[in-house]
Write a protein that holds these residues in place. Structure first.
Motif, PDB file in Angstrom:
ATOM      1  N   GLU A   6       0.834  -1.203   0.000  1.00  0.00           N
ATOM      2  CA  GLU A   6       0.000   0.000   0.000  1.00  0.00           C
ATOM      3  C   GLU A   6       0.867   1.251   0.000  1.00  0.00           C
ATOM      4  OE1 GLU A   6      -1.986  -2.847   3.097  1.00  0.00           O
ATOM      5  OE2 GLU A   6       0.034  -2.185   2.562  1.00  0.00           O
ATOM      6  N   CYS A  22      -2.783   0.252  -3.861  1.00  0.00           N
ATOM      7  CA  CYS A  22      -2.274  -1.051  -3.442  1.00  0.00           C
ATOM      8  C   CYS A  22      -1.822  -1.799  -4.697  1.00  0.00           C
ATOM      9  CB  CYS A  22      -3.359  -1.827  -2.713  1.00  0.00           C
ATOM     10  SG  CYS A  22      -2.946  -3.555  -2.350  1.00  0.00           S
ATOM     11  N   TRP A  36     -10.340  -2.892   1.127  1.00  0.00           N
ATOM     12  CA  TRP A  36      -9.610  -2.014   2.032  1.00  0.00           C
ATOM     13  C   TRP A  36     -10.204  -2.177   3.433  1.00  0.00           C
ATOM     14  CZ3 TRP A  36      -5.239   0.465   0.834  1.00  0.00           C
ATOM     15  CH2 TRP A  36      -4.948   0.690  -0.522  1.00  0.00           C
ATOM     16  N   ARG A  45      -9.988  -4.107  13.741  1.00  0.00           N
ATOM     17  CA  ARG A  45      -9.931  -3.850  12.307  1.00  0.00           C
ATOM     18  C   ARG A  45     -11.331  -3.974  11.711  1.00  0.00           C
ATOM     19  NH1 ARG A  45      -5.718  -7.487   9.461  1.00  0.00           N
ATOM     20  NH2 ARG A  45      -7.309  -9.084   9.880  1.00  0.00           N
ATOM     21  N   TYR A  95      -5.345  -1.001   5.381  1.00  0.00           N
ATOM     22  CA  TYR A  95      -4.751  -2.215   4.833  1.00  0.00           C
ATOM     23  C   TYR A  95      -5.481  -2.632   3.558  1.00  0.00           C
ATOM     24  CZ  TYR A  95      -2.746  -2.735   9.512  1.00  0.00           C
ATOM     25  OH  TYR A  95      -2.074  -2.541  10.691  1.00  0.00           O
ATOM     26  N   TRP A 108      -2.583  -9.925   2.839  1.00  0.00           N
ATOM     27  CA  TRP A 108      -2.674  -8.589   3.427  1.00  0.00           C
ATOM     28  C   TRP A 108      -1.396  -7.800   3.159  1.00  0.00           C
ATOM     29  CZ3 TRP A 108      -7.000  -6.876   6.064  1.00  0.00           C
ATOM     30  CH2 TRP A 108      -7.972  -7.848   6.324  1.00  0.00           C
ATOM     31  N   GLN A 110       1.067  -4.363   4.318  1.00  0.00           N
ATOM     32  CA  GLN A 110       1.657  -3.967   5.596  1.00  0.00           C
ATOM     33  C   GLN A 110       0.941  -2.769   6.220  1.00  0.00           C
ATOM     34  OE1 GLN A 110       2.744  -2.937   2.715  1.00  0.00           O
ATOM     35  NE2 GLN A 110       3.077  -0.742   3.039  1.00  0.00           N
ATOM     36  N   GLY A 111       0.113  -2.092   5.447  1.00  0.00           N
ATOM     37  CA  GLY A 111      -0.650  -0.960   5.962  1.00  0.00           C
ATOM     38  C   GLY A 111      -0.022   0.385   5.648  1.00  0.00           C
TER      39      GLY A 111
END
Length: 118
Positions: A6, A22, A36, A45, A95, A108, A110-111
């Motif tokens: 991301e 992303c 997202w 989350r 994320y 996923w 890493q944010g």
């Protein structure tokens, strides 16, 4: 296996706009539902938006409807989140995720941190 990266998170003032990106650095995203998610400090989350494999159907949580837009470009293995009229409560780590169906996200990123503050 898909690796997701991301970018685009930053500090923005209330009412401002951001676009998160992303990119799949490995693998192809066209076989997956993508979405997202976000996690604010001290909170669980939560899903923000999801989009089907072809990009024709999408889902948004109520608090972002009309302000956020999810889209994808399968040729570029890229997912986007356009965020407009940002509010302080949108502050979170965002994320990117991919999986075989909306409830199942296997991969996923890493944010990226989004902070909405004056």
């Amino acid at each position: 296996q898909v690796q997701l990266v991301e970018s685009g998170g930053t500090l923005v003032q209330p009412g401002g706009s951001l676009r998160l990106t992303c990119v799949a650095s490995r693998g192809t995203t066209s076989n997956y539902v993508m979405g997202w998610f976000r996690q604010a400090p001290g909170k669980e989350r939560e899903v923000v938006a999801q989009i089907n494999k072809r990009g024709r159907d999408s889902y948004y949580r109520d608090s972002v409807k009309g302000r956020f837009t999810i889209s994808r470009d399968n040729a570029k293995n890229t997912l986007y989140l356009q965020m407009n009229n940002l509010k302080p409560e949108d502050t979170a780590v965002y994320y990117c995720a991919a999986g075989p169906s909306m409830p199942i996200m296997n991969y996923w990123g890493q944010g990226t941190q989004v902070t909405v503050s004056s």
